[in-house]
Write a protein that holds these residues in place. Structure first.
Motif, PDB file in Angstrom:
ATOM      1  N   PRO A   1       0.827  -1.210   0.000  1.00  0.00           N
ATOM      2  CA  PRO A   1       0.000   0.000   0.000  1.00  0.00           C
ATOM      3  C   PRO A   1       0.862   1.262   0.000  1.00  0.00           C
ATOM      4  N   PRO A   2       0.277   2.396  -0.322  1.00  0.00           N
ATOM      5  CA  PRO A   2       1.018   3.645  -0.273  1.00  0.00           C
ATOM      6  C   PRO A   2       1.408   3.991   1.162  1.00  0.00           C
ATOM      7  N   ALA A   3       2.447   4.793   1.306  1.00  0.00           N
ATOM      8  CA  ALA A   3       2.879   5.256   2.625  1.00  0.00           C
ATOM      9  C   ALA A   3       2.810   6.778   2.644  1.00  0.00           C
ATOM     10  N   ARG A  18     -16.466  16.339  17.391  1.00  0.00           N
ATOM     11  CA  ARG A  18     -15.534  15.922  18.455  1.00  0.00           C
ATOM     12  C   ARG A  18     -15.957  14.585  19.044  1.00  0.00           C
ATOM     13  N   GLY A  19     -14.990  13.686  19.152  1.00  0.00           N
ATOM     14  CA  GLY A  19     -15.260  12.358  19.694  1.00  0.00           C
ATOM     15  C   GLY A  19     -15.813  11.381  18.671  1.00  0.00           C
ATOM     16  N   LYS A  20     -15.995  11.830  17.447  1.00  0.00           N
ATOM     17  CA  LYS A  20     -16.523  10.957  16.392  1.00  0.00           C
ATOM     18  C   LYS A  20     -15.395  10.541  15.456  1.00  0.00           C
ATOM     19  N   ALA A  21     -15.728   9.730  14.461  1.00  0.00           N
ATOM     20  CA  ALA A  21     -14.743   9.242  13.502  1.00  0.00           C
ATOM     21  C   ALA A  21     -15.327   9.298  12.097  1.00  0.00           C
ATOM     22  N   ALA A  22     -14.454   9.239  11.132  1.00  0.00           N
ATOM     23  CA  ALA A  22     -14.855   9.161   9.722  1.00  0.00           C
ATOM     24  C   ALA A  22     -13.859   8.252   9.019  1.00  0.00           C
ATOM     25  N   THR A  23     -14.305   7.631   7.954  1.00  0.00           N
ATOM     26  CA  THR A  23     -13.433   6.796   7.141  1.00  0.00           C
ATOM     27  C   THR A  23     -13.495   7.312   5.714  1.00  0.00           C
ATOM     28  N   MET A  24     -12.313   7.414   5.107  1.00  0.00           N
ATOM     29  CA  MET A  24     -12.218   7.896   3.731  1.00  0.00           C
ATOM     30  C   MET A  24     -11.562   6.836   2.867  1.00  0.00           C
ATOM     31  N   LEU A  25     -11.993   6.776   1.616  1.00  0.00           N
ATOM     32  CA  LEU A  25     -11.342   5.938   0.622  1.00  0.00           C
ATOM     33  C   LEU A  25     -10.628   6.874  -0.337  1.00  0.00           C
ATOM     34  N   LEU A  26      -9.310   6.797  -0.342  1.00  0.00           N
ATOM     35  CA  LEU A  26      -8.480   7.645  -1.184  1.00  0.00           C
ATOM     36  C   LEU A  26      -8.002   6.852  -2.384  1.00  0.00           C
ATOM     37  N   GLN A  27      -8.023   7.464  -3.546  1.00  0.00           N
ATOM     38  CA  GLN A  27      -7.447   6.862  -4.745  1.00  0.00           C
ATOM     39  C   GLN A  27      -6.101   7.537  -4.951  1.00  0.00           C
ATOM     40  N   VAL A  28      -5.037   6.763  -4.754  1.00  0.00           N
ATOM     41  CA  VAL A  28      -3.674   7.294  -4.849  1.00  0.00           C
ATOM     42  C   VAL A  28      -3.085   6.857  -6.183  1.00  0.00           C
ATOM     43  N   ASP A  29      -2.554   7.820  -6.953  1.00  0.00           N
ATOM     44  CA  ASP A  29      -2.030   7.500  -8.282  1.00  0.00           C
ATOM     45  C   ASP A  29      -0.578   7.035  -8.228  1.00  0.00           C
ATOM     46  N   THR A  30       0.017   6.842  -9.385  1.00  0.00           N
ATOM     47  CA  THR A  30       1.371   6.268  -9.471  1.00  0.00           C
ATOM     48  C   THR A  30       2.477   7.221  -9.031  1.00  0.00           C
ATOM     49  N   VAL A  31       2.161   8.498  -8.816  1.00  0.00           N
ATOM     50  CA  VAL A  31       3.169   9.423  -8.285  1.00  0.00           C
ATOM     51  C   VAL A  31       2.885   9.757  -6.819  1.00  0.00           C
ATOM     52  N   GLY A  32       1.846   9.160  -6.243  1.00  0.00           N
ATOM     53  CA  GLY A  32       1.536   9.339  -4.835  1.00  0.00           C
ATOM     54  C   GLY A  32       0.551  10.440  -4.531  1.00  0.00           C
ATOM     55  N   PRO A  63       4.055   6.029  -3.552  1.00  0.00           N
ATOM     56  CA  PRO A  63       3.098   5.151  -4.246  1.00  0.00           C
ATOM     57  C   PRO A  63       3.273   3.672  -3.899  1.00  0.00           C
ATOM     58  N   ALA A  64       2.177   2.953  -4.028  1.00  0.00           N
ATOM     59  CA  ALA A  64       2.216   1.499  -3.896  1.00  0.00           C
ATOM     60  C   ALA A  64       3.015   0.940  -5.076  1.00  0.00           C
ATOM     61  N   ARG A  65       3.535  -0.261  -4.904  1.00  0.00           N
ATOM     62  CA  ARG A  65       4.339  -0.883  -5.965  1.00  0.00           C
ATOM     63  C   ARG A  65       3.854  -2.306  -6.199  1.00  0.00           C
ATOM     64  N   ASP A  66       3.956  -2.731  -7.456  1.00  0.00           N
ATOM     65  CA  ASP A  66       3.570  -4.101  -7.785  1.00  0.00           C
ATOM     66  C   ASP A  66       4.754  -5.033  -7.537  1.00  0.00           C
ATOM     67  N   ASP A  69       8.093  -4.069  -8.715  1.00  0.00           N
ATOM     68  CA  ASP A  69       8.555  -2.815  -8.117  1.00  0.00           C
ATOM     69  C   ASP A  69       8.216  -1.583  -8.951  1.00  0.00           C
ATOM     70  N   ARG A  70       7.153  -1.672  -9.738  1.00  0.00           N
ATOM     71  CA  ARG A  70       6.673  -0.508 -10.501  1.00  0.00           C
ATOM     72  C   ARG A  70       5.578   0.186  -9.704  1.00  0.00           C
ATOM     73  N   PRO A  71       5.538   1.531  -9.703  1.00  0.00           N
ATOM     74  CA  PRO A  71       4.459   2.220  -8.995  1.00  0.00           C
ATOM     75  C   PRO A  71       3.113   1.931  -9.664  1.00  0.00           C
ATOM     76  N   VAL A  72       2.106   1.735  -8.821  1.00  0.00           N
ATOM     77  CA  VAL A  72       0.766   1.425  -9.317  1.00  0.00           C
ATOM     78  C   VAL A  72      -0.260   2.269  -8.564  1.00  0.00           C
ATOM     79  N   PRO A  73      -1.387   2.587  -9.220  1.00  0.00           N
ATOM     80  CA  PRO A  73      -2.460   3.263  -8.490  1.00  0.00           C
ATOM     81  C   PRO A  73      -3.017   2.309  -7.430  1.00  0.00           C
ATOM     82  N   TYR A  74      -3.544   2.878  -6.354  1.00  0.00           N
ATOM     83  CA  TYR A  74      -3.969   2.026  -5.245  1.00  0.00           C
ATOM     84  C   TYR A  74      -5.070   2.718  -4.445  1.00  0.00           C
TER      85      TYR A  74
END
Length: 82
Positions: A1-3, A18-32, A63-66, A69-74
């Motif tokens: 996964p991306p770092a 305050r005191g709550k949470a949220a979850t996001m789904l991010l689409q990270v491309d090959t350059v991060g 970026p994530a890598r396959d 070792d190539r960068p991949v969207p993730y």
């Protein structure tokens, strides 16, 4: 996964989240770069969710890598507690 390469700081928490949470789904491309961000679990405040989505678009990752070792969207899920 991306770092993460930047500190992933959400917008200042309002009293409504305050005191709550949220979850996001991010689409990270090959350059991060985040090219799309969706709130998949709401904080309960639509305006705050939109501010969070807007800020997430500026976050940067290594970026994530396959297996070759190539960068991949993730797709990357992140949960935040305020």
């Amino acid at each position: 996964p991306p770092a993460p390469l930047t500190i992933m700081i959400p917008p200042a928490a309002t009293a409504a989240v305050r005191g709550k949470a949220a979850t996001m789904l991010l689409q990270v491309d090959t350059v991060g770069a985040v090219w799309d961000a969706d709130v998949v679990v709401s904080s309960g405040d639509r305006d705050y969710d939109e501010a969070l989505r807007h800020i997430a678009m500026g976050w940067r990752f290594r970026p994530a890598r396959d297996t070759a070792d190539r960068p991949v969207p993730y797709p990357f899920e992140v949960s935040l507690t305020f």
